[in-house]
Design a protein around this motif. Structure first.
Motif, PDB file in Angstrom:
ATOM      1  N   GLY A   1      17.441  49.487  18.600  1.00  0.00           N
ATOM      2  CA  GLY A   1      17.888  48.517  19.562  1.00  0.00           C
ATOM      3  C   GLY A   1      18.474  49.191  20.800  1.00  0.00           C
ATOM      4  N   LEU A   2      18.873  48.360  21.715  1.00  0.00           N
ATOM      5  CA  LEU A   2      19.444  48.803  22.974  1.00  0.00           C
ATOM      6  C   LEU A   2      20.800  48.125  23.144  1.00  0.00           C
ATOM      7  N   ALA A   3      21.859  48.920  23.245  1.00  0.00           N
ATOM      8  CA  ALA A   3      23.206  48.380  23.459  1.00  0.00           C
ATOM      9  C   ALA A   3      23.655  48.743  24.863  1.00  0.00           C
ATOM     10  N   TYR A   4      24.356  47.822  25.494  1.00  0.00           N
ATOM     11  CA  TYR A   4      24.866  48.089  26.830  1.00  0.00           C
ATOM     12  C   TYR A   4      26.315  47.649  26.944  1.00  0.00           C
ATOM     13  N   HIS A   5      27.004  48.194  27.930  1.00  0.00           N
ATOM     14  CA  HIS A   5      28.388  47.836  28.234  1.00  0.00           C
ATOM     15  C   HIS A   5      28.409  47.240  29.633  1.00  0.00           C
ATOM     16  N   SER A   6      29.209  46.204  29.825  1.00  0.00           N
ATOM     17  CA  SER A   6      29.285  45.567  31.129  1.00  0.00           C
ATOM     18  C   SER A   6      30.650  44.931  31.311  1.00  0.00           C
ATOM     19  N   TYR A   7      31.283  45.269  32.401  1.00  0.00           N
ATOM     20  CA  TYR A   7      32.543  44.609  32.768  1.00  0.00           C
ATOM     21  C   TYR A   7      32.293  43.853  34.054  1.00  0.00           C
ATOM     22  N   CYS A   8      32.620  42.585  34.035  1.00  0.00           N
ATOM     23  CA  CYS A   8      32.240  41.697  35.131  1.00  0.00           C
ATOM     24  C   CYS A   8      33.045  41.905  36.385  1.00  0.00           C
ATOM     25  N   SER A   9      34.249  42.398  36.279  1.00  0.00           N
ATOM     26  CA  SER A   9      35.071  42.499  37.467  1.00  0.00           C
ATOM     27  C   SER A   9      35.748  43.850  37.542  1.00  0.00           C
ATOM     28  N   SER A  10      35.665  44.434  38.719  1.00  0.00           N
ATOM     29  CA  SER A  10      36.435  45.644  38.974  1.00  0.00           C
ATOM     30  C   SER A  10      37.565  45.323  39.952  1.00  0.00           C
ATOM     31  N   VAL A  11      37.668  44.045  40.287  1.00  0.00           N
ATOM     32  CA  VAL A  11      38.697  43.594  41.220  1.00  0.00           C
ATOM     33  C   VAL A  11      39.995  43.382  40.450  1.00  0.00           C
ATOM     34  N   PRO A  12      41.085  44.006  40.856  1.00  0.00           N
ATOM     35  CA  PRO A  12      42.331  43.898  40.087  1.00  0.00           C
ATOM     36  C   PRO A  12      43.122  42.625  40.370  1.00  0.00           C
ATOM     37  N   THR A  13      42.415  41.489  40.459  1.00  0.00           N
ATOM     38  CA  THR A  13      43.090  40.208  40.633  1.00  0.00           C
ATOM     39  C   THR A  13      42.528  39.224  39.628  1.00  0.00           C
ATOM     40  N   CYS A  14      43.293  38.197  39.343  1.00  0.00           N
ATOM     41  CA  CYS A  14      42.835  37.167  38.423  1.00  0.00           C
ATOM     42  C   CYS A  14      41.805  36.294  39.131  1.00  0.00           C
ATOM     43  N   TYR A  15      41.064  35.538  38.373  1.00  0.00           N
ATOM     44  CA  TYR A  15      40.063  34.654  38.943  1.00  0.00           C
ATOM     45  C   TYR A  15      40.711  33.679  39.918  1.00  0.00           C
ATOM     46  N   SER A  16      40.009  33.361  40.974  1.00  0.00           N
ATOM     47  CA  SER A  16      40.544  32.424  41.955  1.00  0.00           C
ATOM     48  C   SER A  16      40.590  31.016  41.383  1.00  0.00           C
ATOM     49  N   HIS A  17      39.738  30.741  40.435  1.00  0.00           N
ATOM     50  CA  HIS A  17      39.781  29.443  39.762  1.00  0.00           C
ATOM     51  C   HIS A  17      39.344  29.659  38.324  1.00  0.00           C
ATOM     52  N   MET A  18      39.974  28.981  37.422  1.00  0.00           N
ATOM     53  CA  MET A  18      39.605  29.075  36.014  1.00  0.00           C
ATOM     54  C   MET A  18      39.214  27.675  35.578  1.00  0.00           C
ATOM     55  N   ASP A  19      37.939  27.429  35.564  1.00  0.00           N
ATOM     56  CA  ASP A  19      37.416  26.112  35.309  1.00  0.00           C
ATOM     57  C   ASP A  19      36.349  26.253  34.229  1.00  0.00           C
ATOM     58  N   ALA A  20      36.435  25.448  33.203  1.00  0.00           N
ATOM     59  CA  ALA A  20      35.491  25.538  32.094  1.00  0.00           C
ATOM     60  C   ALA A  20      34.055  25.299  32.547  1.00  0.00           C
ATOM     61  N   ALA A  21      33.860  24.488  33.576  1.00  0.00           N
ATOM     62  CA  ALA A  21      32.518  24.151  34.019  1.00  0.00           C
ATOM     63  C   ALA A  21      31.960  25.157  35.025  1.00  0.00           C
ATOM     64  N   THR A  22      32.812  25.892  35.692  1.00  0.00           N
ATOM     65  CA  THR A  22      32.375  26.810  36.729  1.00  0.00           C
ATOM     66  C   THR A  22      32.900  28.204  36.441  1.00  0.00           C
ATOM     67  N   PRO A  23      32.030  29.134  36.058  1.00  0.00           N
ATOM     68  CA  PRO A  23      32.506  30.493  35.794  1.00  0.00           C
ATOM     69  C   PRO A  23      32.916  31.183  37.080  1.00  0.00           C
ATOM     70  N   PRO A  24      33.778  32.188  36.978  1.00  0.00           N
ATOM     71  CA  PRO A  24      34.145  32.929  38.177  1.00  0.00           C
ATOM     72  C   PRO A  24      32.934  33.639  38.770  1.00  0.00           C
ATOM     73  N   LEU A  25      32.971  33.912  40.056  1.00  0.00           N
ATOM     74  CA  LEU A  25      31.843  34.559  40.725  1.00  0.00           C
ATOM     75  C   LEU A  25      31.493  35.889  40.094  1.00  0.00           C
ATOM     76  N   ASP A  26      32.479  36.587  39.556  1.00  0.00           N
ATOM     77  CA  ASP A  26      32.222  37.884  38.930  1.00  0.00           C
ATOM     78  C   ASP A  26      31.392  37.766  37.658  1.00  0.00           C
ATOM     79  N   PHE A  27      31.172  36.544  37.189  1.00  0.00           N
ATOM     80  CA  PHE A  27      30.388  36.315  35.981  1.00  0.00           C
ATOM     81  C   PHE A  27      28.915  36.673  36.204  1.00  0.00           C
ATOM     82  N   TRP A  28      28.390  36.396  37.377  1.00  0.00           N
ATOM     83  CA  TRP A  28      26.959  36.557  37.618  1.00  0.00           C
ATOM     84  C   TRP A  28      26.482  38.001  37.521  1.00  0.00           C
ATOM     85  N   PRO A  29      27.251  38.994  37.975  1.00  0.00           N
ATOM     86  CA  PRO A  29      26.787  40.381  37.760  1.00  0.00           C
ATOM     87  C   PRO A  29      26.637  40.723  36.280  1.00  0.00           C
TER      88      PRO A  29
END
Length: 142
Positions: A1-29
């Protein structure tokens, strides 16, 4: 198999909004990384299983008062579902205890909200999506 590591944010701030329906922008990478590894696993006629070996909302152990809070569980559940839908077979949460994204509080050993999210996912969804969900080396889908 193929295993990978990924961290969505390298920005040292909390999400600008925490909404169950809308993931933070850093989610898409993070989803982009998963898609890239899924394509790689299917090159040259091979079909290798893809595992998210270490995935988190923030690098460096998370962010205090952000990745250790209730709202982060929505990120976690959204990520579990999105990766399963893409075809990632295993999601291994790397930290049971430690940092600010550990499933247990490092000082009190009390479960954090993501612990309950992992438990809920394992009991309700895991059999339908992931082969296994490993949390700190412990399978939670049984």
């Amino acid at each position: 198999g193929l295993a990978y590591h990924s961290y969505c944010s390298s920005v040292p701030t909390c999400y600008s909004h925490m909404d169950a329906a809308t993931p933070p922008l850093d989610f898409w990478p993070c989803l982009h990384a998963a898609r890239r590894f899924l394509r790689l696993a299917r090159e040259n006629g091979r079909v290798l299983p893809v595992w998210a070996g270490e995935v988190g909302p923030h690098h460096g152990g998370g962010l205090q008062n952000c990745s250790d809070r209730f709202a982060n569980a929505f990120w976690y559940l959204h990520h579990l579902g999105s990766l399963a839908r893409l075809g990632v077979e295993v999601f291994a949460r790397s930290t049971l205890l430690g940092g600010d994204y550990g499933l247990l509080d490092k000082a009190t050993f009390r479960p954090r909200p993501d612990y309950f999210a992992a438990l809920l996912w394992g009991r309700l969804m895991c059999r339908h999506h992931f082969t296994n969900v490993a949390v700190g080396g412990v399978r939670v889908n049984n």
